[in-house]
Motif scaffolding. Structure first.
Motif, mmCIF file in Angstrom:
data_model
loop_
_atom_site.group_PDB
_atom_site.id
_atom_site.type_symbol
_atom_site.label_atom_id
_atom_site.label_comp_id
_atom_site.label_asym_id
_atom_site.label_seq_id
_atom_site.Cartn_x
_atom_site.Cartn_y
_atom_site.Cartn_z
ATOM 1 N N ARG A 211 0.808 -1.229 0.000
ATOM 2 C CA ARG A 211 0.000 0.000 0.000
ATOM 3 C C ARG A 211 0.845 1.285 0.000
ATOM 4 N N PRO A 212 2.007 1.322 0.668
ATOM 5 C CA PRO A 212 2.773 2.578 0.674
ATOM 6 C C PRO A 212 3.273 3.017 -0.704
ATOM 7 N N PHE A 213 3.252 2.131 -1.697
ATOM 8 C CA PHE A 213 3.892 2.463 -2.972
ATOM 9 C C PHE A 213 2.924 3.057 -4.000
ATOM 10 N N ASN A 214 1.724 3.362 -3.559
ATOM 11 C CA ASN A 214 0.763 4.094 -4.382
ATOM 12 C C ASN A 214 0.565 3.458 -5.758
ATOM 13 N N LEU A 215 0.210 2.186 -5.753
ATOM 14 C CA LEU A 215 -0.034 1.478 -7.010
ATOM 15 C C LEU A 215 -1.407 1.865 -7.566
ATOM 16 N N ARG A 236 -12.316 -4.928 -1.644
ATOM 17 C CA ARG A 236 -12.968 -4.304 -0.481
ATOM 18 C C ARG A 236 -11.971 -4.004 0.635
ATOM 19 N N GLU A 237 -11.028 -4.932 0.853
ATOM 20 C CA GLU A 237 -10.221 -4.878 2.082
ATOM 21 C C GLU A 237 -8.749 -4.549 1.848
ATOM 22 N N GLY A 238 -8.297 -4.605 0.594
ATOM 23 C CA GLY A 238 -6.866 -4.499 0.336
ATOM 24 C C GLY A 238 -6.335 -3.082 0.227
ATOM 25 N N GLY A 239 -7.228 -2.126 -0.040
ATOM 26 C CA GLY A 239 -6.780 -0.740 -0.102
ATOM 27 C C GLY A 239 -6.010 -0.379 -1.364
ATOM 28 N N ILE A 240 -6.011 -1.257 -2.356
ATOM 29 C CA ILE A 240 -5.387 -0.966 -3.656
ATOM 30 C C ILE A 240 -6.433 -1.355 -4.715
ATOM 31 N N PRO A 241 -6.672 -0.510 -5.707
ATOM 32 C CA PRO A 241 -7.632 -0.897 -6.757
ATOM 33 C C PRO A 241 -7.221 -2.215 -7.429
ATOM 34 N N VAL A 242 -8.214 -2.987 -7.861
ATOM 35 C CA VAL A 242 -7.963 -4.310 -8.430
ATOM 36 C C VAL A 242 -8.279 -4.295 -9.928
ATOM 37 N N ALA A 243 -7.393 -4.933 -10.696
ATOM 38 C CA ALA A 243 -7.614 -5.125 -12.137
ATOM 39 C C ALA A 243 -7.566 -6.619 -12.433
ATOM 40 N N ALA A 244 -8.410 -7.058 -13.356
ATOM 41 C CA ALA A 244 -8.389 -8.454 -13.812
ATOM 42 C C ALA A 244 -9.248 -8.557 -15.060
ATOM 43 N N GLY A 245 -9.148 -9.687 -15.726
ATOM 44 C CA GLY A 245 -10.003 -9.933 -16.889
ATOM 45 C C GLY A 245 -9.290 -10.553 -18.076
ATOM 46 N N GLU A 246 -7.952 -10.581 -18.051
ATOM 47 C CA GLU A 246 -7.262 -11.139 -19.220
ATOM 48 C C GLU A 246 -7.514 -12.635 -19.359
ATOM 49 N N ASN A 247 -7.926 -13.281 -18.269
ATOM 50 C CA ASN A 247 -8.254 -14.707 -18.358
ATOM 51 C C ASN A 247 -9.755 -14.975 -18.356
ATOM 52 N N ALA A 248 -10.533 -13.921 -18.440
ATOM 53 C CA ALA A 248 -11.976 -14.102 -18.643
ATOM 54 C C ALA A 248 -12.212 -14.245 -20.140
#
Ligand SMILES: [Mg+2]
Length: 367
Positions: A211-215, A236-248
């Protein structure tokens, strides 16, 4: 206008990436070549379209699907009926897999048929998709995994010096991410793609440390990739936005991803998930769910062009195109598609707008 032939062409192009790479989702350590698979579709009127599927170790399986299963079904069919052709093929072969080799092969053919549609209409594909006034799009340098903080530091500096304001790392340890942030400074946007290594608990432990690295986002943090409820928990809980979908794969899978509220950024991969025909539907679906599309583009041929056209027409002002930050010995399109100052040109010619270099295909044809 009927499909007269479909030819699959593997390419193997040596590359360097600024130091020894570590093993990753794409292959072993110290990878020396990029293996890709392009397809050439020719109509009975002589129009040629080019497509691409996801390469690397999937190539032999996808070739068999294209050459032995899809091509015999599609030759003789009307090349202009894209929607119907894609639905017919998906229905006919659905019991053999809704992702993997079948959909990968179909994706490549779909992209080639869009190239043909644009050439016949004498318009670039982005115009067929609704048009755009963008002549270039911002791109991010997608770095290979080094697992070595010094190499990460060097290559981040190299990419920033090349003009990139957006970077993607494929590292899985905190020291490498820290090195990247230190080298880039505070103003460069950094995303982290870890390719599904962790359980939900492990991923939450890692987001605490990252989280400190501002991803800008963390990509595919949990195993397996279809663990959408797990992704939602990280979101919800990780505090970093989530990306996914390349395997959908295919529209319904993206609907499931969105229903699960699993992502902040959704990443359809046109050469894997059904081509431009399916990709444009994901843009509409994502809009309805107020989620940003960031097209996955770990390609440098027609699959890359498909992403550029779709992002230009449908991606809005936030569109960002992935650029594999590799130094290839030869480029299929010469310099035309290589980003300058972190921006990638939107091809203005008919169809996908650029033709593969015949010499590159001859010289780097794989087996
Ligand atoms: Mg990824």
């Amino acid at each position: 206008m009927k499909i007269a032939s479909i030819e699959s062409i593997p390419l193997r192009i040596p590359f360097t990436a600024g130091g020894r790479s570590d093993a990753g989702a794409w292959g072993g350590a110290n990878l020396q070549t990029v293996d890709s698979l392009i397809v050439k579709v020719t109509t009975d009127t002589g129009v040629v379209g080019w497509g691409e599927t996801f390469g690397f170790t999937a190539i032999p399986a996808v070739r068999v699907v294209i050459d032995s299963i899809l091509a015999p079904e599609l030759v003789g069919r009307d090349a202009t009926q894209l929607e119907k052709l894609m639905l017919d093929m998906q229905k006919k072969f659905h019991i053999f897999g809704r992702s993997g080799a079948f959909i990968y092969g179909l994706s490549a053919i779909d992209i080639a048929l869009w190239d043909i549609a644009g050439k016949v209409a004498q318009k670039p594909v982005y115009q067929l998709l609704g048009g755009s006034d963008a002549t270039s799009l911002r791109s991010y340098a997608s770095l290979i995994r080094y697992s070595d903080p010094e190499l990460v530091r060097e290559n981040v500096r190299r990419a920033v010096a090349d003009g990139y304001r957006h970077l993607k790392l494929h590292e899985i340890d905190v020291d490498c991410v820290r090195a990247a942030r230190e080298a880039a400074g505070d103003d460069i946007e950094i995303t982290l793609d870890v390719n599904c290594p962790w359980s939900v608990r492990e991923a939450l432990d890692m987001t605490d440390r990252l989280r400190p690295f501002n991803l800008r986002w963390i990509e595919e943090p949990v195993w397996p990739p279809e663990n959408y409820s797990g992704l939602a928990q990280i979101r919800r809980e990780g505090g970093i936005p989530v990306a996914a979908g390349e395997n959908a794969s295919t529209l319904m899978d993206f609907q499931h991803l969105l229903e699960a509220k699993a992502v902040d950024f959704i990443q359809p991969s046109p050469a894997k998930m059904g081509g431009i025909t399916e990709l444009k539907k994901v843009f509409a679906l994502a809009n309805a769910n107020n989620i940003t599309v960031m097209v996955h583009t770990f390609y440098d041929g027609p699959g890359l062009l498909a992403s550029v056209h779709a992002s230009a027409a449908l991606g809005g002002s936030g569109a960002l195109v992935e650029w594999r930050y590799f130094d290839l010995e030869a480029q299929l399109y010469g310099d035309a598609i290589v980003p300058e100052n972190g921006a990638i040109a939107v091809p203005q010619g008919a169809g996908l707008g650029l033709e593969p270099n015949a010499d590159v295909i001859r010289d780097y044809r794989g087996v």
